[in-house]
Design a protein around this motif. Structure first.
Motif, mmCIF file in Angstrom:
data_model
loop_
_atom_site.group_PDB
_atom_site.id
_atom_site.type_symbol
_atom_site.label_atom_id
_atom_site.label_comp_id
_atom_site.label_asym_id
_atom_site.label_seq_id
_atom_site.Cartn_x
_atom_site.Cartn_y
_atom_site.Cartn_z
ATOM 1 N N ILE A 46 0.658 -0.880 -0.264
ATOM 2 C CA ILE A 46 0.490 0.087 0.395
ATOM 3 C C ILE A 46 1.181 1.296 0.129
ATOM 4 C CG2 ILE A 46 -1.659 1.634 0.691
ATOM 5 C CD1 ILE A 46 -2.795 -2.003 0.222
ATOM 6 N N VAL A 47 0.802 2.703 -0.859
ATOM 7 C CA VAL A 47 1.547 3.782 -0.432
ATOM 8 C C VAL A 47 0.231 4.700 -0.395
ATOM 9 C CG1 VAL A 47 2.687 2.352 -1.921
ATOM 10 C CG2 VAL A 47 1.302 3.706 -3.676
ATOM 11 N N ILE A 48 1.157 5.546 -0.798
ATOM 12 C CA ILE A 48 -0.332 7.047 -1.162
ATOM 13 C C ILE A 48 -0.256 7.067 -2.276
ATOM 14 C CG2 ILE A 48 -0.082 9.780 -0.748
ATOM 15 C CD1 ILE A 48 -0.748 8.025 2.176
ATOM 16 N N LYS A 49 -1.767 7.978 -2.293
ATOM 17 C CA LYS A 49 -2.799 7.874 -3.800
ATOM 18 C C LYS A 49 -1.352 8.805 -4.104
ATOM 19 C CE LYS A 49 -7.527 6.285 -3.064
ATOM 20 N NZ LYS A 49 -8.602 7.101 -3.299
ATOM 21 N N ASP A 76 7.733 4.926 3.349
ATOM 22 C CA ASP A 76 6.780 4.953 1.878
ATOM 23 C C ASP A 76 5.844 3.991 1.737
ATOM 24 O OD1 ASP A 76 9.493 6.965 1.067
ATOM 25 O OD2 ASP A 76 10.210 5.431 1.361
ATOM 26 N N ALA A 77 6.108 3.393 2.004
ATOM 27 C CA ALA A 77 4.539 2.329 2.050
ATOM 28 C C ALA A 77 4.553 0.983 3.168
ATOM 29 C CB ALA A 77 5.630 0.962 0.737
ATOM 30 N N VAL A 78 3.618 0.260 3.200
ATOM 31 C CA VAL A 78 2.772 -0.263 3.997
ATOM 32 C C VAL A 78 2.995 -1.793 3.238
ATOM 33 C CG1 VAL A 78 1.100 -1.139 5.620
ATOM 34 C CG2 VAL A 78 1.840 1.026 5.855
ATOM 35 N N VAL A 89 -0.828 -0.578 -4.859
ATOM 36 C CA VAL A 89 -0.172 -1.253 -6.092
ATOM 37 C C VAL A 89 -0.134 -3.044 -5.975
ATOM 38 C CG1 VAL A 89 0.771 1.369 -5.865
ATOM 39 C CG2 VAL A 89 2.187 -0.707 -4.585
ATOM 40 N N TRP A 90 -0.092 -3.749 -5.347
ATOM 41 C CA TRP A 90 0.307 -5.562 -5.329
ATOM 42 C C TRP A 90 -0.407 -6.029 -4.649
ATOM 43 C CZ3 TRP A 90 1.905 -9.008 -2.421
ATOM 44 C CH2 TRP A 90 2.546 -10.101 -2.756
ATOM 45 N N LYS A 91 -1.109 -6.535 -5.152
ATOM 46 C CA LYS A 91 -2.232 -7.347 -4.382
ATOM 47 C C LYS A 91 -1.156 -9.380 -3.975
ATOM 48 C CE LYS A 91 -6.135 -8.804 -5.014
ATOM 49 N NZ LYS A 91 -7.566 -8.874 -5.072
#
Length: 269
Positions: A127-130, A191-193, A214-216
């Motif tokens: 997960i990232v910020i939009k 930066d990301a979770v 952004v990825w699953k």
């Protein structure tokens, strides 16, 4: 997911001190207290378990599931909030009958405890910020970035495996609660979770959410109800209740209520 095999036996003595009164209660046929199904959980892992706005009423998927299982067993549900590193010790010492707390069914756990049939399947996500300018479309793209995740969870194991096996060198940011990782992402501190996708869905679905996935990964772990090894009477009742919930559509209804989507295909049919 949440939650890996840690410190259970070391916590047993402390759990005994907390729950010493259980011997004074009238035992049920397959529960530690007559008329009740007592459920242990770490309340702080939305959307599976969290406190309502009053700060004391537990809510979430596992709470809804526990209430429905208790209803079908003709029992009153009672929820016990306990830190994750002591949750198995609490089961060992009969502080509660079962654990429903986004607990992954693993071979290590199955060697010492019994599990119900899976009630939901889960995979990892990034997960990232939009609107982030970071080019992330897979775990490989996290090299050199500051990545947050809850410590001692499958997200933790997943990221460290990526580092060891795939050379994904990143800056570790470990949190006691997954919600703190999301808070720091929102504030620009990381930066990301990396988190369970089922947890990410809750953050992504909120109105005005600042996050995007952004990825699953594909489902590769399953959550189940954990009971003391050998408590086949309770386990059989729980499995009977879960089977009935799948067959009559109740489980689907709970998926949709909590996640906003039917996740029936996340578990073996």
């Amino acid at each position: 997911m949440k939650k890996t095999w840690i410190l259970a036996t070391l916590c047993a003595a402390a759990a005994i001190a907390v729950c010493g009164c259980s011997s004074k209660k009238e035992r049920g046929e397959f529960t530690v207290e007559k008329g009740k199904l007592t459920i242990g959980m770490e309340v702080g892992y939305p959307p599976f378990e969290y406190f309502d706005t009053d700060g004391k009423t537990p809510c979430g998927f596992d709470v809804e599931l526990g209430k429905e299982i208790a209803k079908r067993l003709g029992l009153q549900p009672e929820f016990v909030d306990i830190a994750w590193d002591g949750i198995l010790g609490g089961l060992d010492t009969e502080k509660y009958d079962a654990i429903m707390s986004a607990m992954t069914i693993t071979p290590e756990r199955k060697a010492n405890y019994d599990f119900s049939m899976p009630y939901i399947g889960n995979g990892q996500s990034i997960i990232v910020i939009k609107g982030s300018t970071l080019k992330i479309s897979s775990p490989d793209d996290l090299k050199g970035l500051k990545v947050g995740y809850q410590a001692e969870t499958t997200s933790d194991f997943f990221m460290k495996k990526q580092e060891k096996e795939n050379g994904v060198n990143y800056v570790h940011e470990e949190y006691d609660k997954v919600m703190n990782a999301y808070d720091d992402l929102r504030l620009g501190r990381i930066d990301a979770v990396c988190s369970d996708y089922l947890v990410a869905v809750d953050y992504l679905g909120k109105k005005g959410s600042p996050f995007e996935c952004v990825w699953k990964g594909t489902p590769d772990e399953y959550f189940g109800v954990c009971v003391k090894q050998g408590n086949s009477a309770l386990l059989d009742k729980v499995n009977e209740a879960l089977s009935g919930m799948k067959a009559d559509g109740t489980l689907k209804t709970i998926y949709e209520k909590v996640f906003g989507m039917d996740l029936s295909d996340s578990i073996p049919q």
